[in-house]
Scaffold this motif. Sequence first.
Motif, PDB file in Angstrom:
ATOM      1  N   PRO A  30       0.816  -1.220   0.000  1.00  0.00           N
ATOM      2  CA  PRO A  30       0.000   0.000   0.000  1.00  0.00           C
ATOM      3  C   PRO A  30       0.845   1.264   0.000  1.00  0.00           C
ATOM      4  O   PRO A  30       1.977   1.283   0.494  1.00  0.00           O
ATOM      5  CB  PRO A  30      -0.802  -0.118   1.298  1.00  0.00           C
ATOM      6  N   SER A  31       0.282   2.310  -0.549  1.00  0.00           N
ATOM      7  CA  SER A  31       0.940   3.615  -0.489  1.00  0.00           C
ATOM      8  C   SER A  31       0.569   4.307   0.821  1.00  0.00           C
ATOM      9  O   SER A  31      -0.476   4.021   1.408  1.00  0.00           O
ATOM     10  CB  SER A  31       0.533   4.483  -1.681  1.00  0.00           C
ATOM     11  N   SER A  32       1.390   5.224   1.248  1.00  0.00           N
ATOM     12  CA  SER A  32       1.154   5.939   2.502  1.00  0.00           C
ATOM     13  C   SER A  32       0.108   7.033   2.309  1.00  0.00           C
ATOM     14  O   SER A  32       0.080   7.700   1.270  1.00  0.00           O
ATOM     15  CB  SER A  32       2.458   6.576   2.985  1.00  0.00           C
ATOM     16  N   PRO A  33      -0.776   7.245   3.289  1.00  0.00           N
ATOM     17  CA  PRO A  33      -1.773   8.325   3.178  1.00  0.00           C
ATOM     18  C   PRO A  33      -1.150   9.704   3.046  1.00  0.00           C
ATOM     19  O   PRO A  33      -1.794  10.642   2.566  1.00  0.00           O
ATOM     20  CB  PRO A  33      -2.577   8.201   4.486  1.00  0.00           C
ATOM     21  N   THR A  34       0.104   9.855   3.486  1.00  0.00           N
ATOM     22  CA  THR A  34       0.741  11.174   3.497  1.00  0.00           C
ATOM     23  C   THR A  34       1.501  11.492   2.217  1.00  0.00           C
ATOM     24  O   THR A  34       1.978  12.615   2.044  1.00  0.00           O
ATOM     25  CB  THR A  34       1.703  11.281   4.693  1.00  0.00           C
ATOM     26  N   THR A  35       1.654  10.522   1.325  1.00  0.00           N
ATOM     27  CA  THR A  35       2.408  10.786   0.105  1.00  0.00           C
ATOM     28  C   THR A  35       1.557  11.572  -0.890  1.00  0.00           C
ATOM     29  O   THR A  35       0.349  11.740  -0.706  1.00  0.00           O
ATOM     30  CB  THR A  35       2.883   9.458  -0.529  1.00  0.00           C
ATOM     31  N   THR A  36       2.159  12.053  -1.966  1.00  0.00           N
ATOM     32  CA  THR A  36       1.428  12.850  -2.961  1.00  0.00           C
ATOM     33  C   THR A  36       0.475  11.968  -3.756  1.00  0.00           C
ATOM     34  O   THR A  36       0.634  10.743  -3.845  1.00  0.00           O
ATOM     35  CB  THR A  36       2.402  13.532  -3.938  1.00  0.00           C
ATOM     36  N   TYR A  37      -0.505  12.606  -4.385  1.00  0.00           N
ATOM     37  CA  TYR A  37      -1.445  11.855  -5.208  1.00  0.00           C
ATOM     38  C   TYR A  37      -0.749  11.248  -6.426  1.00  0.00           C
ATOM     39  O   TYR A  37      -1.143  10.189  -6.909  1.00  0.00           O
ATOM     40  CB  TYR A  37      -2.605  12.746  -5.652  1.00  0.00           C
ATOM     41  N   ILE A  38       0.298  11.893  -6.899  1.00  0.00           N
ATOM     42  CA  ILE A  38       1.053  11.331  -8.024  1.00  0.00           C
ATOM     43  C   ILE A  38       1.637   9.986  -7.627  1.00  0.00           C
ATOM     44  O   ILE A  38       1.511   8.994  -8.355  1.00  0.00           O
ATOM     45  CB  ILE A  38       2.181  12.290  -8.464  1.00  0.00           C
ATOM     46  N   GLU A  39       2.264   9.934  -6.454  1.00  0.00           N
ATOM     47  CA  GLU A  39       2.867   8.690  -5.988  1.00  0.00           C
ATOM     48  C   GLU A  39       1.803   7.640  -5.671  1.00  0.00           C
ATOM     49  O   GLU A  39       1.992   6.443  -5.934  1.00  0.00           O
ATOM     50  CB  GLU A  39       3.742   8.956  -4.759  1.00  0.00           C
ATOM     51  N   LYS A  40       0.700   8.083  -5.110  1.00  0.00           N
ATOM     52  CA  LYS A  40      -0.394   7.147  -4.825  1.00  0.00           C
ATOM     53  C   LYS A  40      -0.917   6.509  -6.114  1.00  0.00           C
ATOM     54  O   LYS A  40      -1.158   5.296  -6.167  1.00  0.00           O
ATOM     55  CB  LYS A  40      -1.538   7.867  -4.109  1.00  0.00           C
ATOM     56  N   CYS A  41      -1.107   7.343  -7.137  1.00  0.00           N
ATOM     57  CA  CYS A  41      -1.615   6.838  -8.423  1.00  0.00           C
ATOM     58  C   CYS A  41      -0.618   5.884  -9.069  1.00  0.00           C
ATOM     59  O   CYS A  41      -1.001   4.845  -9.616  1.00  0.00           O
ATOM     60  CB  CYS A  41      -1.928   7.996  -9.361  1.00  0.00           C
ATOM     61  N   ARG A  42       0.655   6.249  -9.014  1.00  0.00           N
ATOM     62  CA  ARG A  42       1.693   5.375  -9.576  1.00  0.00           C
ATOM     63  C   ARG A  42       1.710   4.028  -8.855  1.00  0.00           C
ATOM     64  O   ARG A  42       1.776   2.970  -9.474  1.00  0.00           O
ATOM     65  CB  ARG A  42       3.062   6.047  -9.446  1.00  0.00           C
ATOM     66  N   ASN A  43       1.644   4.085  -7.534  1.00  0.00           N
ATOM     67  CA  ASN A  43       1.763   2.856  -6.744  1.00  0.00           C
ATOM     68  C   ASN A  43       0.558   1.941  -6.944  1.00  0.00           C
ATOM     69  O   ASN A  43       0.710   0.742  -7.192  1.00  0.00           O
ATOM     70  CB  ASN A  43       1.904   3.200  -5.266  1.00  0.00           C
ATOM     71  N   ILE A  44      -0.637   2.494  -6.847  1.00  0.00           N
ATOM     72  CA  ILE A  44      -1.824   1.641  -6.945  1.00  0.00           C
ATOM     73  C   ILE A  44      -1.967   1.063  -8.352  1.00  0.00           C
ATOM     74  O   ILE A  44      -2.432  -0.065  -8.531  1.00  0.00           O
ATOM     75  CB  ILE A  44      -3.104   2.403  -6.505  1.00  0.00           C
TER      76      ILE A  44
END
Length: 637
Positions: free
Chosen positions: A389-403
């Motif tokens: 999972p991505s961290s809730p505190t990271t940027t939306y760019i990183e969240k989108c990349r990770n998921i």
Amino acid sequence: MSLEYNGVKSYGKNDFGIGNELEKAESIILNFDKNFHYTDINAILELNNIVLLYDTGIRLTVWKDSDYLKRKKTINLMIPVIGKFFSNIKEDNFLDYISKVSMIYIDDFWSLFVRFKVYERIDSSVFMSYLRMPGVCLYNILQYKKLVDYYDYSVAIALRESDEAARILVLTYLKKTSVRYYLPNSLKPTEFEKIFQNYIDSNQANPNVLELIAYAQSTGLCPISDKLRLNAIRRNSEMCEENKHDSVCSEFGICIGFKDQDELVKYDKNKTDLQIFYDVKWFEKFLDYPTIMNNFINVFEMVDRYCRCNLVSLKYKITPIDSIFTVNGINFYNKGTWFDSMTMTSNMQIQMYYQFLIAKNINIEDVFKWFFEHYLSEEFSVQGFFYNPSSPTTTYIEKCRNISSEMEGILKQFRMYVRDGEINRELFEMSSEHIIIKTVPSLIENKYAYASDGSFSDELFLLFSDQTLLSSIDRINTTYSTLYELLSNEEVFYSDFKSNQKVSIDWLIKQGDLEVNDNEIIKLVKPKIYILDDLYKHEVISIYKLNDYKRVIDPLIESGKLYVKDTLFTKPEIDYLNYELNKREFSNGLDLRNKYSHATYPRDVKKQQEDYTELIKIMIFIIIKINDEFCTKSNVI
């Protein structure tokens, strides 16, 4: 071109007015004289339409076999008369004849013009004179390949000079249409960019055409540069801004939120707004991971009772109004107002619940990790799935990349488990291929059934479409949209239907969809009708959940009317996921996976947040489908 000629016209065997046209043709047939000297070209074109009417094989119910055969004999005498007339069209009278053709018969004229090879007697200079006449419609000519090939150079010049050239290119290469157009070889694809750009810059530019250009796939036949797409998008935005004060819009507002209320879900709908409120006490009470996942099924209703996604675009939900106002390119995902409203609603549900869980110190992606790494193991003894999972505190760019990356990994893991019965981590790490969604297999045999091409199209249309004339009978005042609704709610006698309606009713009886009892009452044949209704609405049947209907489904499969696929997702779900994640199938796709992996994501943080919401929704749906697979397989075993 003559604008008026009230003659017989054939629109094909599916035309509901075919009976009226057959009646209209009666006097012409009965008074036909093969030796009559015809001078009116429209009278000849009318004879051709009468021939086409009889070619459908449809008869008036008042005719006896002898009546039909007598008329058919006369029809056969018309064909040489038509041919003789067209043999007299030559270079010196061509322009005179074509100028007198009625608007309703222009297609018939060109069809016969090609059939009798009249073009071989007309010089290209004369044809060019016609093409430059006011009011000439190139669309009609471009439907005939032989005509376009013969006058290749002249037609190319006419297209270069025409204000309609860009629209014609769009209809030929970019838009879904039932009509096929042919372009001259002399008009080269290298010329298209200039034609399109001139159109974008013109006062005739239409937003729908601009959208087709903006989201079209570039091909060798019709190359479209990124710069041209950008220019189309910018021009469309400019036009919207210029015309916003001259427009009248009807907006449908959706409001979703939590409330302290007695009902778990409460709907409040008026003419313009829909409010959906959820009992906050329920969500605060049940913060365990299993209930959180079940809420997407039971509360937010992401899937139906047969585990089919409720968010996909379905043909029966696209209204005639949608078809008129929705831009539908050749490689476009076909949407409508229902799909847009469902997308808006589901995204608001996801965003609301995501923020609610964050406030409770729960990261939805931690729930995903629990499902794959703990739940599957504990519930089904399935080992080896993993999710980062991505961290809730990271940027939306990183969240989108990770998921996006984890989503691809999960589908690969599931594919490996189906094929090998286990997840081999070392073997998994060696694989670098992209997952193709439609190839993701299922653990379940005989999972989905689809209609073979054309096997049920007429039945489904007559029974369930609101575009037929079978849902209305004089004796019953209540208005129904479909024949299925009428027969489900009323006692209808065979004699209630008119003679032109009985043709379709008799055919449905022959197919085993309807029956007539001893009292002449028309009844729906169950359970076949249930299967057809499900197929019409969802375009797929979850046969693995319909064991009680095997006696109906199995014969349809054996006869080839239905075919079976064993995949994780249904065909509508595959299309939906491809629309959301990539542009493999649909040029108007959101391309969520690729734009974050290729760093072509938007810089607007709000748009990044919207993309992340979409990706969360897709990941939840994938989990629901995988869970259903293991639950079903476990019950079978």
